[in-house]
Design a protein around this motif. Sequence first.
Motif, short mmCIF file in Angstrom:
data_model
loop_
_atom_site.label_atom_id
_atom_site.label_comp_id
_atom_site.label_asym_id
_atom_site.label_seq_id
_atom_site.Cartn_x
_atom_site.Cartn_y
_atom_site.Cartn_z
N ASP A 1 0.51 -1.41 -0.30
CA ASP A 1 0.07 -0.46 -0.05
C ASP A 1 0.92 1.34 -0.12
O ASP A 1 0.74 2.56 0.80
CB ASP A 1 -0.63 -0.05 1.52
CG ASP A 1 -2.42 -0.01 0.72
OD1 ASP A 1 -3.10 -0.30 1.70
OD2 ASP A 1 -2.58 0.32 -0.85
N PHE B 1 -0.45 4.27 2.98
CA PHE B 1 -1.56 4.30 3.22
C PHE B 1 -1.37 3.37 5.28
O PHE B 1 -0.42 2.23 4.75
CB PHE B 1 -3.08 4.13 3.43
CG PHE B 1 -3.31 4.47 1.91
CD1 PHE B 1 -2.94 5.25 0.92
CD2 PHE B 1 -4.26 5.74 2.40
CE1 PHE B 1 -3.56 6.05 -0.25
CE2 PHE B 1 -5.18 6.91 1.58
CZ PHE B 1 -4.43 6.63 0.60
N HIS C 1 -3.11 1.14 7.84
CA HIS C 1 -4.51 1.60 8.15
C HIS C 1 -4.54 1.25 9.57
O HIS C 1 -3.71 0.97 9.64
CB HIS C 1 -4.72 0.29 7.31
CG HIS C 1 -5.25 0.32 6.11
ND1 HIS C 1 -5.36 1.25 5.20
CD2 HIS C 1 -3.59 -0.49 5.01
CE1 HIS C 1 -5.64 0.92 3.69
NE2 HIS C 1 -4.30 0.25 3.76
N GLY C 2 -5.90 1.13 10.06
CA GLY C 2 -5.88 0.86 11.72
C GLY C 2 -5.06 2.02 12.30
O GLY C 2 -5.39 1.69 13.98
N ASP D 1 -6.84 9.88 6.66
CA ASP D 1 -7.17 9.55 5.15
C ASP D 1 -8.51 9.19 5.10
O ASP D 1 -9.75 8.59 4.22
CB ASP D 1 -6.79 7.37 4.52
CG ASP D 1 -7.81 7.05 5.30
OD1 ASP D 1 -6.84 5.40 5.50
OD2 ASP D 1 -8.18 6.50 6.12
N GLN E 1 -10.61 7.47 6.76
CA GLN E 1 -11.59 5.69 7.56
C GLN E 1 -10.61 5.24 8.34
O GLN E 1 -10.96 4.05 9.14
CB GLN E 1 -11.52 5.27 5.66
CG GLN E 1 -11.75 5.43 4.86
CD GLN E 1 -11.31 4.54 3.91
OE1 GLN E 1 -10.84 3.60 3.83
NE2 GLN E 1 -12.30 5.02 2.49
N GLY F 1 -7.64 5.43 9.40
CA GLY F 1 -6.49 5.24 9.00
C GLY F 1 -5.77 6.26 9.06
O GLY F 1 -6.31 7.77 9.51
N ARG G 1 -3.04 9.55 5.95
CA ARG G 1 -2.20 8.89 4.61
C ARG G 1 -0.80 9.28 5.14
O ARG G 1 -1.19 10.42 6.11
CB ARG G 1 -3.29 9.56 3.85
CG ARG G 1 -2.62 9.33 3.04
CD ARG G 1 -3.65 11.04 1.76
NE ARG G 1 -3.13 10.87 0.41
CZ ARG G 1 -3.78 11.73 -0.40
NH1 ARG G 1 -4.69 11.48 -0.81
NH2 ARG G 1 -3.62 11.04 -1.91
N GLN H 1 4.09 -0.52 9.23
CA GLN H 1 2.22 -0.74 9.95
C GLN H 1 1.68 -1.28 11.00
O GLN H 1 1.03 -0.96 11.50
CB GLN H 1 1.92 -1.39 8.39
CG GLN H 1 2.28 -0.72 7.07
CD GLN H 1 0.92 -0.20 6.45
OE1 GLN H 1 -0.38 -0.58 6.94
NE2 GLN H 1 1.18 0.03 4.91
N HIS I 1 -11.30 -9.66 8.65
CA HIS I 1 -11.04 -8.65 8.14
C HIS I 1 -12.23 -8.08 7.94
O HIS I 1 -13.35 -7.80 8.21
CB HIS I 1 -10.42 -8.02 6.50
CG HIS I 1 -9.35 -7.82 6.30
ND1 HIS I 1 -8.40 -7.66 6.92
CD2 HIS I 1 -8.92 -8.70 5.15
CE1 HIS I 1 -7.03 -8.30 6.36
NE2 HIS I 1 -7.65 -8.37 4.88
N GLN J 1 -4.27 0.13 -5.34
CA GLN J 1 -4.85 0.63 -4.67
C GLN J 1 -6.42 0.46 -5.66
O GLN J 1 -7.82 0.34 -4.93
CB GLN J 1 -5.14 1.79 -4.44
CG GLN J 1 -4.88 2.41 -3.17
CD GLN J 1 -3.87 4.08 -2.97
OE1 GLN J 1 -2.51 3.68 -3.24
NE2 GLN J 1 -4.70 4.43 -2.31
N GLN K 1 -12.36 -3.95 -2.34
CA GLN K 1 -13.13 -4.22 -1.00
C GLN K 1 -14.76 -4.01 -1.00
O GLN K 1 -15.69 -4.19 0.06
CB GLN K 1 -12.47 -3.03 -0.12
CG GLN K 1 -12.74 -2.37 1.38
CD GLN K 1 -12.16 -3.47 2.44
OE1 GLN K 1 -11.98 -4.08 2.14
NE2 GLN K 1 -13.36 -3.70 2.79
#
Lengths: 297, 664
Positions: B33, B54, B56-57, B163, B165, B167, B169, B203, B235, B607, B614
């Motif tokens: 990513d 990115f 995530h989480g 980002d 969501q 997460g 960026r 990450q 997920h 992506q 997704q």
Amino acid sequence: MTTRVSKLRSRLHRLFSKVGVPDPGASANYLLAHCIGQRTLTREHSRLELTAQQLSKLTGLCNRRLQREPLQYILGEWDFRDVSLVMRAPVFIPRPETEKLVDLAKQCWSAVGASSSHPHSLSRPRLFSEVCTGSGAVSVCLLRDLPQAHCLAIELLPEACHLTWENCHRNGVSNRLHLINASLATPGLLGRAPPLSLIVANPPYVPELDMRQLQPEVTFESPVALRGGGIGGLGVIVQLMDFADARLATGGWLAFEMDSSHGQLLRDRFQNRGSLRLDRIESDFAGKERFCLYRKL
Amino acid sequence: MLQPFPNQEFVDACQQLEVENTDGFEFFTESHDVRIFRQYNSTSGLYKYKIYGFLHGATPELCAQVYRDLDYRRTWDSYVNELKVLLQEGDDREVVYWHVNFPWPMSHRDYVYQRQLKILQTESGNQAWVVLAKACNELNLIPEKSGVIRVIDYLQSCALTSDGQGGTRAYMQYYDDPRGSIPTMLINWGAKTGVPGFLSMMQKAPTMLKAATAAAALGAQCGRLLLSRIPLRCHRCLHSLPDSLRPKFDARIGRLSAEFDALTARIAQAANAAAASDGAAPAAAKIESDSAKWHQLKPLADKIDDLLLLRQLAAETRQLISSLNGVDGDLEDGDGEDGELVDMAKQENCDRDRAIAGLEVEIAEMLLPPRSLPSDCSVLLEVKPGVGGLEAMLFAAELFHMYTAYAQYKGWHFDIVEEARADIGGLRSGALEISNGVGVFDELKYETGTHRVQRVPQTGDVIHTSTATVFVMPKPEDAAADFELNSADIEIQVHKSSGPGGQGVNKHMSAVRLLHKPTGIRVDCQVERTQHQNMVIANRMLRERVLRLRLEALADEERAARAVQSQRDRSDRIRTYNYQQGRITDHRGRLTLSPVDMRVFIDQPGQQLGGIIQALKDREELALLEQTLTADSASGAGDSAGDAQAKQQRSKLNNTPVRDEGVV
């Protein structure tokens, strides 16, 4: 008179149940199997027909069982963990609970090995002692699973000494067995033997109170083996502790089997004994307190 | 003493978050990513790097914290030899010493750099955390170490923002003159493997820190959540419970809650009865089966309780707010004492609503049937040309290439099992085996079907339509030999006599029963004379049965996948790639990606393809949830569909105990 295995099996089962023989099914199975030269009965055997000779042998065995003679004595052999042992009256028959004693003893053995402060770890083979060996069940298993270990076995009953040696020999470990026929209370016992890493025992521990409810099978076993624990059942155990205090190396372990009523007593009054410290109490598969572990400081 | 960095440099880094400027930089690699660009400087012979990606989480704030927390970094960055602060000024400026272990044959290096953090606003008004670091050796704060090269020229900037969501960026710029001659091969390795490897660690670090912090804060409650034995989906696809499903959801959790309460009451009652009648056997048997169910339901029931409580509190707070606002509601926020109360209440409800939404999603996911396929299952992906002759074969070749690029992007391992090229060009048939990744099948299963392309072929000037078919199948593990049961999952039950046991008893109690808790598979063994021997046999038998169940489930999935597969029919199209209009349309979710540079998409699907997948996953998850909730409300039964299926499978395997007694 039927000679088919399947029919005989159900007959014997009914007969033993009626008389009150415990585990009638097991008794029927194993006696029948023994007569046809097998260890256990399987599906393939159900159609077999017994010869006259086998039938008369079976009758003899059944009569003995009806007298409540233990199955193990009738068959002359029985299994303990994964070894086969000779069984002979009046030597005490190993109980299934004791299988776990072997596991605990092995844990103690590795615990001593891990703390490499043991003075004899490199130069000489390490020693353990089994007291009250009976048929030698525990020693055989330990000697097999611990190839570097030597065993100093102490047993009171001469017949048991013979059987212990015989079973060790049958399982190929008698070269590391050193047998002593003596009482634990003998002064100067073990003479100038080096300190022991481990002492393991399944000493007589049944309290007098429980003697009345015992099943008839146990009368065939040596009264010394069953009643040796004295009134409270702790007689030999206390002797064991003094023996361990004198003979264990520092950091060595004492592991023994006991009656389920002894746990609380030991916690209350025998937390320490000389330089022994009560380490922990373990339960058997039925969830009853069964094993006690002491460590020498 | 420390000169602050010029503000413009912070602003420049911050701007890269919104407008990527890679002028003079070439695309270098893409992984996890993250995209990496580099610029070659002919005078120094070194590269400058720009990295966009990115994480995530984790929120940008958390990421910034992870990035700057030296103590924590020492735990997750395996390259660190020594890392400490030499000088601190204020709470945003410091000088750091960093000794790095580079792998052989590169020597160790150390850096002394000044670091400064600023929090800015991006052009669109979001918060951004920007950290700048530059080598600073003039202060001579620490002597050089023997065998370790001191890096004199070092520059790094990092900008983090949300980002949208949950997460982060991220943008990073990096320049380093490591001194000494390093072969190009190593430099390339460093950038291609070392940097992505480092980034994948980066990450995970925020998530781990979050988990650790949450655990510490919530204590036992968190322990319960983390150790829940209900199988987890791989997920989190659901973002929030859709309102359309809420009534069914509420009905379901209401029923489950009532069932749990009834169970609890029954067990308590039976226990009381057993105690009163001094251990009567029939009561005990009933308690056993009830209590197994109770333990299974408890984690879910606890969560439902939490949810209902939170909802109630939220409702009460809303009532409070409305009563404070008065009947005519003309009290302004922040107006006097009452206004402050209203503000606090609103804030509380805001947090609470978020917690409610989170819990609803968690409960919804627990209601879904457990997955039968292990999440790390490997996958076989086949590409074949469909209709369209040469054009179809060319397109098949491109799709094949696209999937290898995607696998690389996701960090999966893949083997090209088959690649049959045609003489005239293109791919006749291709197959990839993709492994070593979590949830590979879950993602790629959506690719199965006919992909259609509309473009002007190389030789021609009229738009042609051709197709290629993709088929994705889960591959069960061949390493059944390595399959081992977790001893914590196994419960051992042996015959228990009522007396004191021990030396006083001479009975042949050798029967052993094992229960594998996660699957419910039971094995009885009594063939041998001792418990010890029967345990060995029972364990072996149990392992075989659990393995068989697992393999059967895999085979079922495989069959289902095949059943879904069909002929390479034009009407089966799942996705259309329209080159003329630069548009990709997925026909299942009616998803459209536009405008798309097709060449870039095929080369670096990254992506964008991930986004399509997704979206498809979310759709399926919602559909599955709706199906689950509807099925239950229709039958009104307590078991979810998954439970019933699992029960069926278990009963198939529990039929034959290993027992030779009673044979005749």
